[in-house]
Motif scaffolding. Structure first.
Motif, PDB file in Angstrom:
ATOM      1  N   GLN A   9       0.834  -1.202   0.000  1.00 15.46           N
ATOM      2  CA  GLN A   9       0.000   0.000   0.000  1.00 15.46           C
ATOM      3  C   GLN A   9       0.873   1.258   0.000  1.00 15.46           C
ATOM      4  O   GLN A   9       0.580   2.233  -0.691  1.00 15.46           O
ATOM      5  CB  GLN A   9      -0.941   0.008   1.198  1.00 15.46           C
ATOM      6  CG  GLN A   9      -1.918   1.167   1.186  1.00 15.46           C
ATOM      7  CD  GLN A   9      -2.879   1.119   2.361  1.00 15.46           C
ATOM      8  OE1 GLN A   9      -2.832   0.220   3.190  1.00 15.46           O
ATOM      9  NE2 GLN A   9      -3.755   2.096   2.438  1.00 15.46           N
ATOM     10  N   ALA A  10       1.957   1.220   0.768  1.00 14.74           N
ATOM     11  CA  ALA A  10       2.883   2.357   0.824  1.00 14.74           C
ATOM     12  C   ALA A  10       3.529   2.590  -0.534  1.00 14.74           C
ATOM     13  O   ALA A  10       3.657   3.737  -0.985  1.00 14.74           O
ATOM     14  CB  ALA A  10       3.937   2.126   1.900  1.00 14.74           C
ATOM     15  N   ILE A  11       3.919   1.513  -1.208  1.00  8.55           N
ATOM     16  CA  ILE A  11       4.518   1.622  -2.543  1.00  8.55           C
ATOM     17  C   ILE A  11       3.511   2.227  -3.511  1.00  8.55           C
ATOM     18  O   ILE A  11       3.829   3.126  -4.283  1.00  8.55           O
ATOM     19  CB  ILE A  11       5.009   0.249  -3.050  1.00  8.55           C
ATOM     20  CG1 ILE A  11       6.240  -0.206  -2.252  1.00  8.55           C
ATOM     21  CG2 ILE A  11       5.343   0.310  -4.546  1.00  8.55           C
ATOM     22  CD1 ILE A  11       6.680  -1.631  -2.537  1.00  8.55           C
ATOM     23  N   GLU A  12       2.280   1.746  -3.449  1.00 17.27           N
ATOM     24  CA  GLU A  12       1.239   2.231  -4.362  1.00 17.27           C
ATOM     25  C   GLU A  12       0.906   3.706  -4.121  1.00 17.27           C
ATOM     26  O   GLU A  12       0.455   4.386  -5.027  1.00 17.27           O
ATOM     27  CB  GLU A  12      -0.016   1.373  -4.245  1.00 17.27           C
ATOM     28  CG  GLU A  12       0.179  -0.017  -4.814  1.00 17.27           C
ATOM     29  CD  GLU A  12      -0.986  -0.954  -4.554  1.00 17.27           C
ATOM     30  OE1 GLU A  12      -1.925  -0.582  -3.821  1.00 17.27           O
ATOM     31  OE2 GLU A  12      -0.959  -2.069  -5.089  1.00 17.27           O
ATOM     32  N   GLN A  60       6.326   6.360   6.329  1.00 19.89           N
ATOM     33  CA  GLN A  60       4.908   5.994   6.340  1.00 19.89           C
ATOM     34  C   GLN A  60       4.633   4.855   7.311  1.00 19.89           C
ATOM     35  O   GLN A  60       3.658   4.889   8.053  1.00 19.89           O
ATOM     36  CB  GLN A  60       4.470   5.539   4.936  1.00 19.89           C
ATOM     37  CG  GLN A  60       3.681   6.558   4.186  1.00 19.89           C
ATOM     38  CD  GLN A  60       3.146   5.993   2.885  1.00 19.89           C
ATOM     39  OE1 GLN A  60       3.416   4.860   2.506  1.00 19.89           O
ATOM     40  NE2 GLN A  60       2.398   6.805   2.193  1.00 19.89           N
ATOM     41  N   MET A  61       5.502   3.849   7.309  1.00 17.94           N
ATOM     42  CA  MET A  61       5.304   2.679   8.159  1.00 17.94           C
ATOM     43  C   MET A  61       5.454   3.047   9.642  1.00 17.94           C
ATOM     44  O   MET A  61       4.724   2.540  10.478  1.00 17.94           O
ATOM     45  CB  MET A  61       6.305   1.574   7.803  1.00 17.94           C
ATOM     46  CG  MET A  61       6.199   1.065   6.381  1.00 17.94           C
ATOM     47  SD  MET A  61       4.630   0.307   6.003  1.00 17.94           S
ATOM     48  CE  MET A  61       4.704  -1.156   6.964  1.00 17.94           C
ATOM     49  N   GLU A  62       6.398   3.926   9.951  1.00 20.23           N
ATOM     50  CA  GLU A  62       6.630   4.305  11.347  1.00 20.23           C
ATOM     51  C   GLU A  62       5.548   5.240  11.871  1.00 20.23           C
ATOM     52  O   GLU A  62       5.114   5.114  12.999  1.00 20.23           O
ATOM     53  CB  GLU A  62       7.995   4.989  11.469  1.00 20.23           C
ATOM     54  CG  GLU A  62       9.149   4.037  11.328  1.00 20.23           C
ATOM     55  CD  GLU A  62      10.496   4.741  11.330  1.00 20.23           C
ATOM     56  OE1 GLU A  62      10.551   5.982  11.211  1.00 20.23           O
ATOM     57  OE2 GLU A  62      11.508   4.039  11.428  1.00 20.23           O
ATOM     58  N   GLY A  63       5.145   6.176  11.026  1.00 21.49           N
ATOM     59  CA  GLY A  63       4.204   7.192  11.481  1.00 21.49           C
ATOM     60  C   GLY A  63       2.761   6.866  11.184  1.00 21.49           C
ATOM     61  O   GLY A  63       1.864   7.565  11.629  1.00 21.49           O
ATOM     62  N   GLY A  64       2.516   5.809  10.416  1.00 16.79           N
ATOM     63  CA  GLY A  64       1.155   5.532  10.001  1.00 16.79           C
ATOM     64  C   GLY A  64       0.719   6.613   9.045  1.00 16.79           C
ATOM     65  O   GLY A  64       1.537   7.369   8.538  1.00 16.79           O
ATOM     66  N   SER A  65      -0.536   6.695   8.776  1.00 19.25           N
ATOM     67  CA  SER A  65      -1.020   7.747   7.877  1.00 19.25           C
ATOM     68  C   SER A  65      -1.513   8.918   8.708  1.00 19.25           C
ATOM     69  O   SER A  65      -2.576   8.866   9.304  1.00 19.25           O
ATOM     70  CB  SER A  65      -2.123   7.220   6.966  1.00 19.25           C
ATOM     71  OG  SER A  65      -3.198   6.736   7.739  1.00 19.25           O
ATOM     72  N   SER A  66      -0.700   9.928   8.779  1.00 17.50           N
ATOM     73  CA  SER A  66      -1.067  11.109   9.564  1.00 17.50           C
ATOM     74  C   SER A  66      -1.667  12.157   8.657  1.00 17.50           C
ATOM     75  O   SER A  66      -0.973  12.779   7.876  1.00 17.50           O
ATOM     76  CB  SER A  66       0.155  11.651  10.296  1.00 17.50           C
ATOM     77  OG  SER A  66       1.188  11.912   9.370  1.00 17.50           O
ATOM     78  N   LYS A  67      -2.977  12.324   8.739  1.00 17.27           N
ATOM     79  CA  LYS A  67      -3.678  13.297   7.895  1.00 17.27           C
ATOM     80  C   LYS A  67      -4.282  14.378   8.738  1.00 17.27           C
ATOM     81  O   LYS A  67      -4.594  14.231   9.850  1.00 17.27           O
ATOM     82  CB  LYS A  67      -4.781  12.615   7.089  1.00 17.27           C
ATOM     83  CG  LYS A  67      -4.190  11.684   6.048  1.00 17.27           C
ATOM     84  CD  LYS A  67      -5.283  11.137   5.166  1.00 17.27           C
ATOM     85  CE  LYS A  67      -4.690  10.252   4.095  1.00 17.27           C
ATOM     86  NZ  LYS A  67      -5.643   9.654   3.259  1.00 17.27           N
TER      87      LYS A  67
END
Length: 67
Positions: A9-12, A60-67
């Motif tokens: 998902q991160a790659i995409e 992204q993996m460490e912080g998750g999705s921070s929106k």
């Protein structure tokens, strides 16, 4: 399996030119030389794009999705 899905998902979610280069590197297991030839880019450029993409994925993996 969740980690693999999260990485995919991160790659995409990456923008070009990172997504194509890192997809070929990790998912298709191509060398930086092969990727450079396919994409018509210098090897050093591809290496830099993969390096930056790894950093973005890690962030992204460490912080998750921070929106």
């Amino acid at each position: 399996k969740e980690t693999s899905a999260a990485i995919l998902q991160a790659i995409e979610s990456l923008k070009e030119p990172y997504q194509k280069a890192v997809s070929m590197y990790f998912l298709e297991e191509k060398s930086t030389e092969e990727i450079a030839e396919i994409l018509g880019r210098p090897v050093k450029t591809v290496q830099t794009q993969i390096y930056r993409a790894k950093a973005l994925i890690k962030k992204q993996m460490e912080g998750g999705s921070s929106k």
